[in-house]
Design a protein around this motif. Structure first.
Motif, PDB file in Angstrom:
ATOM      1  N   ALA A 290      12.680   8.075 -10.680  1.00 36.19           N
ATOM      2  CA  ALA A 290      12.112   7.045  -9.805  1.00 36.19           C
ATOM      3  C   ALA A 290      12.760   5.697 -10.102  1.00 36.19           C
ATOM      4  CB  ALA A 290      10.595   6.954 -10.004  1.00 36.19           C
ATOM      5  N   GLU A 291      13.504   5.208  -9.129  1.00 33.82           N
ATOM      6  CA  GLU A 291      14.179   3.927  -9.306  1.00 33.82           C
ATOM      7  C   GLU A 291      13.149   2.825  -9.558  1.00 33.82           C
ATOM      8  OE1 GLU A 291      17.108   0.964  -6.781  1.00 33.82           O
ATOM      9  OE2 GLU A 291      16.485   2.871  -5.922  1.00 33.82           O
ATOM     10  N   GLY A 292      13.368   2.056 -10.590  1.00 40.70           N
ATOM     11  CA  GLY A 292      12.448   0.949 -10.878  1.00 40.70           C
ATOM     12  C   GLY A 292      11.292   1.322 -11.777  1.00 40.70           C
ATOM     13  N   CYS A 293      11.126   2.611 -12.080  1.00 46.82           N
ATOM     14  CA  CYS A 293      10.043   3.002 -12.993  1.00 46.82           C
ATOM     15  C   CYS A 293      10.434   2.620 -14.418  1.00 46.82           C
ATOM     16  CB  CYS A 293       9.794   4.511 -12.908  1.00 46.82           C
ATOM     17  SG  CYS A 293       8.370   5.044 -13.906  1.00 46.82           S
ATOM     18  N   LEU A 294       9.547   1.941 -15.101  1.00 44.53           N
ATOM     19  CA  LEU A 294       9.850   1.450 -16.449  1.00 44.53           C
ATOM     20  C   LEU A 294       8.815   1.965 -17.444  1.00 44.53           C
ATOM     21  CD1 LEU A 294      10.598  -2.292 -15.623  1.00 44.53           C
ATOM     22  CD2 LEU A 294      12.265  -0.572 -16.341  1.00 44.53           C
TER      23      LEU A 294
ATOM     24  N   SER B 254       0.832  -1.207   0.000  1.00 40.26           N
ATOM     25  CA  SER B 254       0.000   0.000   0.000  1.00 40.26           C
ATOM     26  C   SER B 254       0.865   1.256   0.000  1.00 40.26           C
ATOM     27  CB  SER B 254      -0.938   0.001   1.213  1.00 40.26           C
ATOM     28  OG  SER B 254      -0.185  -0.070   2.407  1.00 40.26           O
ATOM     29  N   LEU B 255       2.129   1.074  -0.329  1.00 35.08           N
ATOM     30  CA  LEU B 255       3.059   2.202  -0.452  1.00 35.08           C
ATOM     31  C   LEU B 255       3.175   2.574  -1.918  1.00 35.08           C
ATOM     32  CD1 LEU B 255       5.897   0.840   1.856  1.00 35.08           C
ATOM     33  CD2 LEU B 255       3.973   2.321   2.487  1.00 35.08           C
ATOM     34  N   ALA B 256       3.229   3.865  -2.190  1.00 38.09           N
ATOM     35  CA  ALA B 256       3.308   4.312  -3.583  1.00 38.09           C
ATOM     36  C   ALA B 256       4.649   4.969  -3.861  1.00 38.09           C
ATOM     37  CB  ALA B 256       2.177   5.295  -3.876  1.00 38.09           C
ATOM     38  N   CYS B 257       5.004   4.966  -5.102  1.00 41.69           N
ATOM     39  CA  CYS B 257       6.192   5.678  -5.581  1.00 41.69           C
ATOM     40  C   CYS B 257       6.189   7.099  -5.007  1.00 41.69           C
ATOM     41  CB  CYS B 257       6.149   5.721  -7.107  1.00 41.69           C
ATOM     42  SG  CYS B 257       7.407   6.797  -7.834  1.00 41.69           S
ATOM     43  N   ARG B 258       7.376   7.574  -4.652  1.00 42.17           N
ATOM     44  CA  ARG B 258       7.480   8.907  -4.039  1.00 42.17           C
ATOM     45  C   ARG B 258       7.026  10.013  -4.993  1.00 42.17           C
ATOM     46  NH1 ARG B 258      12.547   6.865  -4.393  1.00 42.17           N
ATOM     47  NH2 ARG B 258      12.534   6.515  -2.141  1.00 42.17           N
ATOM     48  N   LEU B 259       6.961   9.727  -6.272  1.00 44.02           N
ATOM     49  CA  LEU B 259       6.535  10.766  -7.223  1.00 44.02           C
ATOM     50  C   LEU B 259       5.016  10.801  -7.411  1.00 44.02           C
ATOM     51  CD1 LEU B 259       9.150  10.593 -10.154  1.00 44.02           C
ATOM     52  CD2 LEU B 259       8.982  12.269  -8.297  1.00 44.02           C
TER      53      LEU B 259
ATOM     54  N   TYR C  23       5.996  13.352 -14.577  1.00 50.82           N
ATOM     55  CA  TYR C  23       5.835  12.298 -15.587  1.00 50.82           C
ATOM     56  C   TYR C  23       6.925  12.322 -16.672  1.00 50.82           C
ATOM     57  CZ  TYR C  23       3.432   9.054 -18.720  1.00 50.82           C
ATOM     58  OH  TYR C  23       3.124   7.991 -19.522  1.00 50.82           O
ATOM     59  N   PRO C  24       7.308  13.497 -17.194  1.00 44.32           N
ATOM     60  CA  PRO C  24       8.321  13.497 -18.262  1.00 44.32           C
ATOM     61  C   PRO C  24       9.676  12.944 -17.807  1.00 44.32           C
ATOM     62  CG  PRO C  24       7.172  15.603 -18.195  1.00 44.32           C
ATOM     63  CD  PRO C  24       6.772  14.848 -16.958  1.00 44.32           C
TER      64      PRO C  24
END
Ligand code: SF4
Length: 149
Positions: A69-73, A46-51, A62-63
């Motif tokens: 964000a580490e792990g964002c693909l 239930s934790l979300a990306c810091r962004l 988003y751009p």
């Protein structure tokens, strides 16, 4: 955008605008996930990306998200087919599997808020990954998805 493009074209055939519009804005893919090294099972937290802006359910950058964000693909047609952990409601996943879009999808409803009203999005349900010590992440597991065989 081409009329009802999601019913007529494969993911590979979509232009950039159509591709972006296929995202329903649920934010479910922005939740932190842990992979069990032995079994390959994926736990969703239930934790979300810091962004992620958890009220608007929008990425704050988003751009530049891929570098920030580490792990964002970046989703691609190939990744959509491989990422079995994408929610069953995900617009990309549904089109990849030849399924229709539900009535609450903004492309059908014409209203970007309909995904929230339908209870599909993570709006108001998450806290930032920054607010929790990594050693306590397991306390925030909300679902475990076995690896697809
Ligand atoms: S899970 Fe799919 S539809 Fe939901 S925000 Fe992520 S890419 Fe968009």
């Amino acid at each position: 955008m081409r009329e009802r493009f999601w019913e007529r074209f494969a993911l590979e055939e979509l232009d950039e605008h159509e591709w972006e519009a296929l995202c329903d804005g649920c934010g479910q893919c922005c939740l932190v996930r842990l992979e069990d090294e032995e079994s390959g099972d994926i736990a969703t937290l239930s934790l979300a990306c810091r962004l992620l802006d958890s009220d608007a359910v929008r990425c704050r950058d988003y751009p530049n998200r891929l570098s920030r964000a580490e792990g964002c693909l970046q989703l691609t047609p190939e990744r959509v087919r491989r990422f079995y952990w994408l929610p069953q409601t995900c617009g990309y996943r549904r089109v990849a599997r030849g399924e229709t879009l539900p009535a609450w999808h903004p492309l059908i409803s014409g209203d970007p808020m309909s995904v929230h009203r339908a209870g599909i999005s993570v709006r108001g349900m998450t806290i930032s990954e920054d607010a929790v010590d990594e050693q306590d992440y397991e306390d925030y597991i909300i679902a475990v998805l076995p690896i697809e065989g």
